[in-house]
Design an enzyme around this catalytic site. Structure first.
Site, PDB file in Angstrom:
ATOM      1  N   GLY A  21       6.746  20.617   3.685  1.00 56.95           N
ATOM      2  CA  GLY A  21       5.576  20.624   4.205  1.00 56.95           C
ATOM      3  C   GLY A  21       5.391  20.398   5.714  1.00 56.95           C
ATOM      4  O   GLY A  21       6.377  20.021   6.351  1.00 56.95           O
ATOM      5  N   GLY A  22       4.291  20.719   6.271  1.00 52.21           N
ATOM      6  CA  GLY A  22       4.508  20.585   7.646  1.00 52.21           C
ATOM      7  C   GLY A  22       4.510  19.176   8.148  1.00 52.21           C
ATOM      8  O   GLY A  22       5.052  18.787   9.284  1.00 52.21           O
ATOM      9  N   MET A  23       4.147  18.088   7.154  1.00 49.98           N
ATOM     10  CA  MET A  23       4.536  16.544   7.493  1.00 49.98           C
ATOM     11  C   MET A  23       5.411  15.990   6.960  1.00 49.98           C
ATOM     12  O   MET A  23       5.592  14.681   6.913  1.00 49.98           O
ATOM     13  CB  MET A  23       2.849  16.319   7.282  1.00 49.98           C
ATOM     14  CG  MET A  23       2.715  16.121   5.917  1.00 49.98           C
ATOM     15  SD  MET A  23       1.051  15.148   5.724  1.00 49.98           S
ATOM     16  CE  MET A  23       1.485  13.644   5.815  1.00 49.98           C
ATOM     17  N   GLY A  24       6.570  16.874   6.336  1.00 50.31           N
ATOM     18  CA  GLY A  24       7.378  16.079   5.517  1.00 50.31           C
ATOM     19  C   GLY A  24       8.065  16.797   4.264  1.00 50.31           C
ATOM     20  O   GLY A  24       7.571  17.760   4.240  1.00 50.31           O
ATOM     21  N   VAL A  26       8.566  17.002   0.080  1.00 51.49           N
ATOM     22  CA  VAL A  26       7.937  16.499  -1.048  1.00 51.49           C
ATOM     23  C   VAL A  26       8.989  16.518  -2.170  1.00 51.49           C
ATOM     24  O   VAL A  26       9.637  17.322  -2.396  1.00 51.49           O
ATOM     25  CB  VAL A  26       6.979  17.441  -1.430  1.00 51.49           C
ATOM     26  CG1 VAL A  26       6.181  16.695  -2.775  1.00 51.49           C
ATOM     27  CG2 VAL A  26       5.905  17.589  -0.371  1.00 51.49           C
ATOM     28  N   LYS A  41       5.516  12.419  -1.361  1.00 50.28           N
ATOM     29  CA  LYS A  41       5.503  13.118  -0.068  1.00 50.28           C
ATOM     30  C   LYS A  41       5.965  12.061   1.204  1.00 50.28           C
ATOM     31  O   LYS A  41       5.358  11.223   1.529  1.00 50.28           O
ATOM     32  CB  LYS A  41       4.137  13.735   0.207  1.00 50.28           C
ATOM     33  CG  LYS A  41       3.815  14.279   1.865  1.00 50.28           C
ATOM     34  CD  LYS A  41       2.803  14.985   1.877  1.00 50.28           C
ATOM     35  CE  LYS A  41       2.665  16.126   0.901  1.00 50.28           C
ATOM     36  NZ  LYS A  41       1.649  16.908   1.220  1.00 50.28           N
ATOM     37  N   ASP A 130      -7.876  22.149   4.900  1.00 52.57           N
ATOM     38  CA  ASP A 130      -6.867  23.001   4.829  1.00 52.57           C
ATOM     39  C   ASP A 130      -6.736  23.672   3.407  1.00 52.57           C
ATOM     40  O   ASP A 130      -5.466  23.592   2.696  1.00 52.57           O
ATOM     41  CB  ASP A 130      -5.623  22.244   4.947  1.00 52.57           C
ATOM     42  CG  ASP A 130      -4.291  23.111   5.383  1.00 52.57           C
ATOM     43  OD1 ASP A 130      -4.639  24.324   5.611  1.00 52.57           O
ATOM     44  OD2 ASP A 130      -3.029  22.702   5.059  1.00 52.57           O
TER      45      ASP A 130
END
Length: 662
Positions: A21-24, A26, A41, A130
């Site tokens: 994902g955009g932040m790391g 999974v 995550k 989101d």
């Protein structure tokens, strides 16, 4: 860098990657203490090392841990730089949509569960920011789980040239809710998000509308070439919702209002609409109308003492013009009240909802509403003593008059509110334009005026035609697209059988008489393409093909319906039309003008007037002292005038336009 299988984070062992994902990244992980699989995550080390970010992140995780709802994926806790979450098996909603449009029954079952999750979270003060199909999973048992609830995405924003089909969530900093920052995924973010403005739960409602459209249509609502183009579409694209079921279209349109103040305010209202539709789905009665010479437009009637015979008919551009009619009856119940002109009928633009006058057990007039397929109606809260109902173009609001004020009430619930309008009583007709303005006949002897969307004072529209000695413009209709206004014009009072149906172009000021010899004209059809002019004459409804662009009728009229309750005395009929062509009417035919008689001392009756030229509703009848005149108040199309009768003829004396007190 990605973690390898077997890596341990506290009691959790990495089993396999699930995605990025955009932040790391999974991962599927194994909880060695509780012997269960979880989703991990894992955050980038750069973000995990930021003290301010971690403090905020921990506060958000604590809030989300308090969300306990069957349709929200649970957060179990934090471990080092990993968020430990419920592992939800099954496909994402994005994967389901990729297979094509979802049948409405299945789509609404999914949408209802999403709305329940958001209703619960919003009540807890949490906004997702989101929502998108990739953040919704559907288990093999059909249970919906909303993922990443309330988690801000912290990656740097992609370049505007990025691929919008896989556009990641956009953020500029971790403090993404501050004005000027962007949070959300391009194709699903609300306009205020795209503009970098602060957002609240109404942003989730916009995203919900976009997702619901995508489920029903199988297509993206906003899909520009690049992320920048997609954002531009979110801000400016004209929305076309014709690909989705007309029964659910008003809900989607209400969710997708660019002005948050006009948007649906609560996800619970969306859930109620969905549940109502699921309980009473609208049957398919006809294919949708196209834009070609064989365009078909339904005409339905409903009502008569109780809501009566409804007819579904089809207009065609052909010599015979009509196919056979199909009739059905609707009974609104014993409390229905439709005796006077004020007790009008109104049908929603999508043709599904009917509003009509009723009386409470105590006899108080009020408005009631029902879906055509429902067995009974229900009173609309706050409409006591209301008259003259009319719908907003999107069908979500109902306008009406009460205590000399024009009011509106949401059909999704809530208390009525006043329009910002100068006092003017209840004149003969008002129509709500697509631009939010109103075209109004302020009294029975005036030209039409416009009330701007923000309210205030009236603005002139059309002037009375001095050459023809026109005395009234009444019963206006703003045609689709808002460019043309139809109205009934007359050069004398009392009878509108020989009135004119006039079209007025709002931009050019051009005025055109479409037909002479009828009243209460309405245009049925699209803003562009063939349509029909319908009008009343002698208790019957007539129709003829009409070119809205050229303001012309192209064929002679043909009778469509008979025995429609109408009053040629005021130029009004108890019939209303939806944008789909469905109409609702009260059966009854022309009003017969009452005979005014005088009884002498011998008991003989003498007719003073057969009613020609005298409006039907008379009150406060008084003899002059010399016995040669009678004075009375007559009601005509929403206004009251002072009349005098001499002998057997009817004529005006000095006339005062006194607005009726409803």
């Amino acid at each position: 860098m990605p973690l390898s299988n077997g890596t341990r984070l506290g009691p959790y062992e990495i089993i396999s990657p699930l995605g990025a994902g955009g932040m790391g990244e999974v991962y599927r992980g194994r909880d060695s203490k509780l012997n269960r699989d979880v989703a991990l995550k894992v955050l980038p080390e750069a973000l995990a090392g930021d003290a301010d970010y971690m403090a905020r992140f921990q506060r958000e995780a604590q809030v989300l841990a308090a969300l306990n709802h069957p349709n929200i994926a649970a957060i179990y806790g934090l471990e080092d730089r990993a968020i430990v979450m419920e592992l939800v098996e099954g496909a994402t909603l994005a994967e389901r949509i990729a297979q094509g449009a979802i049948p409405i029954e299945e789509a609404l079952a999914i949408a209802r569960q999403i709305s329940e999750a958001f209703e619960y979270a919003h009540e807890k003060g949490v906004t997702h920011r989101d929502l998108k199909p990739a953040n919704v999973k559907i288990t093999p048992e059909g249970v919906v789980k909303v993922l990443d609830f309330g988690l801000a995405k912290m990656a740097e924003p992609p370049a505007p040239q990025g691929n919008p089909e896989s556009s990641p969530t956009l953020t500029l900093t971790m403090r993404a809710t501050v004005a000027g920052m962007i949070l959300g995924t391009a194709a699903y973010m609300a306009p205020e998000q795209a503009a970098g403005k602060p957002v609240d739960r109404r942003a989730d409602i916009w995203s919900f509308g976009v997702v619901l459209y995508e489920m029903l249509s199988g297509a993206r609502l906003f899909a520009g070439e690049t992320v920048a183009h997609t954002l531009a579409e979110v801000l400016t694209k004209e929305l076309d919702l014709n690909r989705i079921d007309p029964g659910i279209r008003p809900l989607v349109r209400r969710c997708l209002q660019r002005d948050p103040r006009r948007r649906l305010r609560d996800m619970g209202d969306a859930r109620l609409v969905i549940e109502e539709y699921q309980a009473n789905p609208l049957p398919e009665v006809a294919p949708p109308a196209g834009r070609h010479s064989k365009t078909a437009w339904m005409v339905a009637g409903v009502l008569a003492a109780a809501l009566i015979p409804a007819s579904l008919g089809w207009f065609r551009r052909s010599p015979e013009l009509l196919k056979p009619l199909v009739r059905f009856d609707i009974n609104p119940g014993p409390d229905a009240s439709m005796e006077t002109i004020a007790d009008r009928l109104a049908i929603s633009p999508d043709g599904r909802r009917l509003v009509y006058g009723t009386r409470s057990p105590g006899g108080v007039p009020r408005l009631s509403s029902r879906l055509l397929e429902q067995p009974a109606g229900a009173p609309i809260a706050g409409t006591e003593n209301a008259i003259h109902p009319f719908f907003s173009p999107d069908g979500q609001w109902l306008g009406f008059f009460s205590a000399d004020k024009m009011k509106k009430v949401s059909l999704l619930g809530g208390a009525p509110s006043d329009f910002a309008v100068q006092s003017w009583g209840t004149g003969p007709g008002v129509d709500w334009s697509e631009d939010g303005s109103f075209v109004i006949a302020p009294n029975s002897r005036s030209a039409l005026v416009v009330l701007p969307p923000a309210g205030g004072s009236f603005l002139p529209l059309a002037q009375l035609d001095q050459a023809s000695k026109e005395i009234t413009q009444r019963w206006p209709q703003v045609t689709p697209g808002g460019r043309v206004v139809l109205f009934t014009s007359n050069t004398h009072g009392g009878n509108y059988e020989d009135a004119e149906i006039v079209a007025f172009h709002r931009k050019t000021g051009h005025r055109k008489v479409l037909y002479r010899g009828g009243y209460f004209g309405r245009y049925l059809g699209p803003a562009q393409g063939p349509g029909y002019l319908v009008y009343m004459s002698r208790g019957n409804l007539f129709a003829m093909p009409m070119d809205l662009e050229r303001l012309t009728v192209t064929e002679p009229p043909v009778q469509v319906l008979a025995d429609v309750a109408a009053s040629p005395i005021v130029g009004y009929a108890k019939i209303d039309y939806s944008r789909t062509g469905t109409a609702v009417f009260l059966k009854g035919g022309d009003e017969v003008p009452p005979v005014l008689q005088v009884a002498d001392t011998s008991g003989h009756l003498r007719t003073l007037s057969a009613g020609a030229g005298v409006p039907a509703s008379k009150s406060s009848i008084r003899w002059a002292p010399d016995g040669k005149r009678i004075a009375m108040i007559v009601t005509s199309g929403g206004g009251r005038d002072l009349w005098a009768i001499e002998g057997s003829r009817t004529g005006h004396m000095d006339q005062a336009d006194v607005h009726r007190n409803p």
